[in-house]
Design a protein around this motif. Structure first.
Motif, mmCIF file in Angstrom:
data_model
loop_
_atom_site.group_PDB
_atom_site.id
_atom_site.type_symbol
_atom_site.label_atom_id
_atom_site.label_comp_id
_atom_site.label_asym_id
_atom_site.label_seq_id
_atom_site.Cartn_x
_atom_site.Cartn_y
_atom_site.Cartn_z
ATOM 1 N N THR A 239 6.723 -4.198 -0.994
ATOM 2 C CA THR A 239 5.954 -3.163 -0.319
ATOM 3 C C THR A 239 4.537 -3.661 -0.053
ATOM 4 O O THR A 239 4.019 -4.508 -0.800
ATOM 5 C CB THR A 239 5.948 -1.851 -1.129
ATOM 6 O OG1 THR A 239 5.283 -0.828 -0.376
ATOM 7 C CG2 THR A 239 5.269 -2.021 -2.469
ATOM 8 N N VAL B 223 7.946 -1.081 3.516
ATOM 9 C CA VAL B 223 8.867 -1.579 2.498
ATOM 10 C C VAL B 223 9.855 -2.488 3.200
ATOM 11 O O VAL B 223 10.472 -2.090 4.202
ATOM 12 C CB VAL B 223 9.635 -0.431 1.809
ATOM 13 C CG1 VAL B 223 10.616 -1.005 0.776
ATOM 14 C CG2 VAL B 223 8.684 0.526 1.137
ATOM 15 N N ALA C 71 6.785 3.072 4.261
ATOM 16 C CA ALA C 71 6.746 3.274 2.817
ATOM 17 C C ALA C 71 6.584 4.737 2.442
ATOM 18 O O ALA C 71 7.079 5.170 1.398
ATOM 19 C CB ALA C 71 5.610 2.452 2.205
#
Length: 764
Positions: A523, A529, A543
């Motif tokens: 991340t 991510v 994310a």
């Protein structure tokens, strides 16, 4: 509790160490070095504790396994963001030598990438162009792949003051010159070469220059331990055993004197107890504590192993020790008396969280057992624990005692003739694939499994002379079911990327996958991510929301965790890709649902990258005419048992290969004739040992009769249009034989099981 000081052994005294090691390449060869790859003001891999502690000040590097000592796998880089990630293209790729499982996290230090492939081979690349600078082959005994657990994988390196350290599949710790790739020293870490020890995990360098390494092999009758070596000389500094030794003898330290009281009987002594630390470590430099993730038992079966009594410390535990001395500080056991392979070897993350208005120094872990734990890392106090995947072996964790509330559902060792369906099963709610933590979103990104199996009590485990151990003491689904049942089980096993709030202990978002064993996560500060998938993609998500923003084909399954770095101000993202590992070797029939084949490579992306990913050169799958099937049913059934006991670990349960090694249902006519000679002679260059001292000729012929039958099964399936892998038709919600929805409900018990009161140490 003071760990006794051990006098360093001389080079001549250390087992397996030879005077020839320093100064000889022994398989390492240095290619022409591209001098532009090395930073002008630093020597190669010039890493020390200060640089790792201040990793955020150098966001362009990835200097340790989890990027920093806290193993957060969060990068502050944000040149690539949720707004431009869809412009990522391939910058460069590199084809690795062995098409087996790829599990390594690369290191990137000052413009050079260091990584590993199968059989512990080490590579150094120009991180901008992918040019190979050097390659080091530590010459692992290829036969180890046939004796060990989970393919010939390796999860990476440690870097320290110009050296790289790699643990090898055959149990050595090797130090390599980071500039030339030449071997500097080589230490045998194994205490008993008659046992099936090995190393797949990445070392760490902590404290006052101590290289930390554990080992694997718990299923195969070993005793677990962690060893620290001097980073400069390779001298042993300390060793911490993670389970006690023979209770009739003095233990090595006071911590083990405490632990041995939680084991009962002596069945476990011959098995070693298990408890190997085969993957995860984390380190707090302020506390100078090393956190060890400890694995499962030998046997799995709690009733056979310990009379169904005791916590069996330090199985399935997080153990904190002084990084300089190995002295025990504290422990927290996630699964007392573990009977399901619920290891606590999964990735640990260190950070600070505000909980109930108070900032806490925490350790977070999502081990196999299905609970997400937040623990005070100063003293091991449990702060919170909640289920992150479906489970039925426990229905919560008592925060006063720190113990799970066991249900009756998991206790297969109490069954005389019955079975217990347990969630999660032995690959857990989360396995070795690393998770990551983003302090900006406050979320942990877990590569999770929705996974359950049936466990059956085996009271008299058989002995395996190949690995010098008794079997697990349990028959689990897929290990003993027929081939069609394996396919039906695989259809029930799904993967999932879960974004988890560790303060609220709840799921925020999820992304589903077709099967388990998807890749570790990265991340970034760009609200991203990254994760590779078992079905052959590399993907980026937002994310905060989980929205998919980008994906690209990888031509193979991706299990390893990606990294990101910069060279000359430009941000890159690298995935190590290559299908393999435990899931695709012995559970080949299940891994076929991913629809991929092994193809080991390094894939590196950047904004505007325009390189073309080469198409894989997969060999054609043979479909030869099998010999006539003449064996009777009893012989075929006996052959199936012998095959699964001796061959399935590599070639797949019920002779369904995941593609890592040959599918024995597709033997050529010549190899059918030569089969006894192959089994007795072995193929050392391909990792196959000889079974001349393990199997009689009658047993070899019985195995061959079973393989002939399986060859005809495959031929009939192909003729009927029934294909394997992700393309084959799934018959609705088909369940394994005997597991109708009603039967499954009966096995599974109540939705969360029947809650039991917290129990004392003497019995689960």
């Amino acid at each position: 509790m003071k760990h006794p000081t051990q006098a360093p052994a001389s080079a001549d005294q250390r087992p397996g160490t030879s005077r020839r090691l320093a100064g000889l390449a022994l398989g390492a060869f240095a290619l022409a070095l591209a001098t532009s790859a090395w930073a002008a003001d630093r020597a190669p891999a010039d890493v020390d504790g200060a640089r790792i502690r201040n990793a955020d000040a150098e966001p362009g590097n990835w200097m340790s396994h989890g990027r920093n000592y806290g193993e957060t796998r969060f990068s502050p880089l944000k040149q690539i963001t949720d707004e431009n990630v869809d412009q990522l293209g391939l910058a460069w790729s590199y084809k690795l030598d062995f098409d087996r499982g790829v599990e390594a996290t690369p290191l990137v230090v000052d413009g050079v990438m260091y990584t590993t492939g199968a059989f512990s081979v080490v590579y150094a690349f120009d991180a901008r162009t992918g040019e190979l600078l050097w390659k080091h082959d530590p010459e692992v005994d290829r036969l180890k792949a046939g004796e060990f657990c989970c393919d010939a994988v390796n999860r990476g390196l440690a870097a320290w003051e110009g050296k790289l350290y790699v643990g090898t599949l055959d149990g050595r710790l090797v130090a390599i010159d980071a500039k030339t790739g030449k071997r500097l020293w080589d230490i045998d870490t194994i205490i008993d070469r008659t046992r099936s020890y090995g190393i797949t995990g990445a070392p760490r360098v902590v404290g006052d220059s101590k290289v930390i390494i554990g080992n694997g092999g718990a299923e195969f009758g070993v005793r677990g331990y962690v060893t620290a070596y001097d980073a400069e000389t390779g001298e042993q500094a300390w060793r911490f055993f993670t389970v006690p030794g023979d209770p009739a003898k003095p233990q090595e330290n006071a911590a083990l004197e405490m632990a041995v009281k939680t084991w009962h009987g002596d069945n476990w002594v011959a098995q070693g107890g298990g408890g190997t630390a085969w993957d995860s470590f984390a380190y707090d430099p302020e506390l100078n504590l090393l956190y060890i993730g400890v694995g499962n038992a030998s046997y799995w079966n709690y009733g056979t192993r310990s009379e169904g009594k005791g916590d069996n410390l330090f199985l399935s535990s997080i153990v904190a020790v002084d990084a300089d001395t190995g002295e025990y500080a504290w422990h927290y056991q996630t699964t007392p008396g573990d009977a399901w392979d619920f290891t606590a070897t999964q990735h640990m993350i260190l950070t600070e969280l505000e909980i109930d208005g108070r900032t806490r120094k925490v350790l977070m872990q999502a081990p196999k057992n299905g609970f997400f734990y937040v623990i005070d890392r100063t003293d091991g106090e449990l702060i919170s624990a909640e289920a992150y995947v479906p489970m039925n072996w426990a229905d919560g964790v008592d925060l006063e005692t720190g113990r799970p509330n066991f249900t009756e559902q998991g206790k297969y060792w109490l069954e005389e003739n019955g079975k217990k369906y347990v969630q999660p099963g032995f690959w857990g709610g989360h396995d070795w694939q690393p998770m990551s933590y983003n302090p900006q979103t406050g979320l942990v990104y877990i590569p999770a499994h929705i996974f359950g199996v049936v466990y059956e009590n085996v009271k008299d485990p058989g002995y395996s002379p190949r690995k010098h151990f008794y079997q697990l003491g349990v028959a689990a689904a897929g290990m003993e079911d027929d081939a069609d049942d394996m396919k039906r089980w695989a259809d029930q096993w799904k993967g999932m990327l879960i974004a988890w709030d560790p303060v609220k202990q709840e799921k925020v978002w999820e992304q589903p996958y077709i099967t388990i064993f998807n890749g570790g996560t990265l991340t970034t500060a760009g609200n991203l991510v990254f994760e590779g998938t078992a079905d052959g993609r590399v993907v980026a998500y937002a994310a905060d929301s989980g929205r998919k923003l980008w994906e690209s084909p990888a031509h193979t399954g991706v299990m390893a965790a990606p990294v990101t770095y910069t060279v000359d101000g430009e941000q890159y993202v690298t995935f190590m890709a290559g299908w393999g590992g435990a899931f695709s070797t012995f559970a080949g029939g299940a891994s076929l649902n991913a629809g991929v084949r092994p193809w080991a490579q390094v894939l590196t992306y950047k904004i505007g990258g325009d390189a073309v990913l080469p198409e894989p050169d997969f060999p054609d799958l043979a479909d030869p005419e099998p010999p006539e099937a003449t064996a009777d049913t009893a012989t075929v059934n006996a052959g199936r048992g012998l095959y699964n006991d001796n061959c399935s670990q590599c070639h797949g349960i019920n002779a369904v290969s995941g593609g890592i090694v040959p599918d024995l249902r597709r033997l050529s006519a010549e190899n059918h004739v030569a089969f006894p000679g192959i089994v007795y002679g072995g193929r050392a260059n391909k990792g196959m040992p000889s079974y001349a001292e393990t199997l009689t000729m009658d047993q070899v012929q019985t195995i061959h009769a079973y393989l002939v039958k399986r060859a005809w099964d495959l031929k009939k399936d192909l003729a009927a249009g029934r294909v394997e892998g992700a393309e084959r038709e799934v018959e609705g919600d088909a369940l394994p034989s005997g597991l109708t929805p009603e039967a499954l409900e009966t096995l599974n018990g109540p939705a969360r099981g029947t809650k039991l009161a917290p129990q004392a140490d003497d019995k689960l």
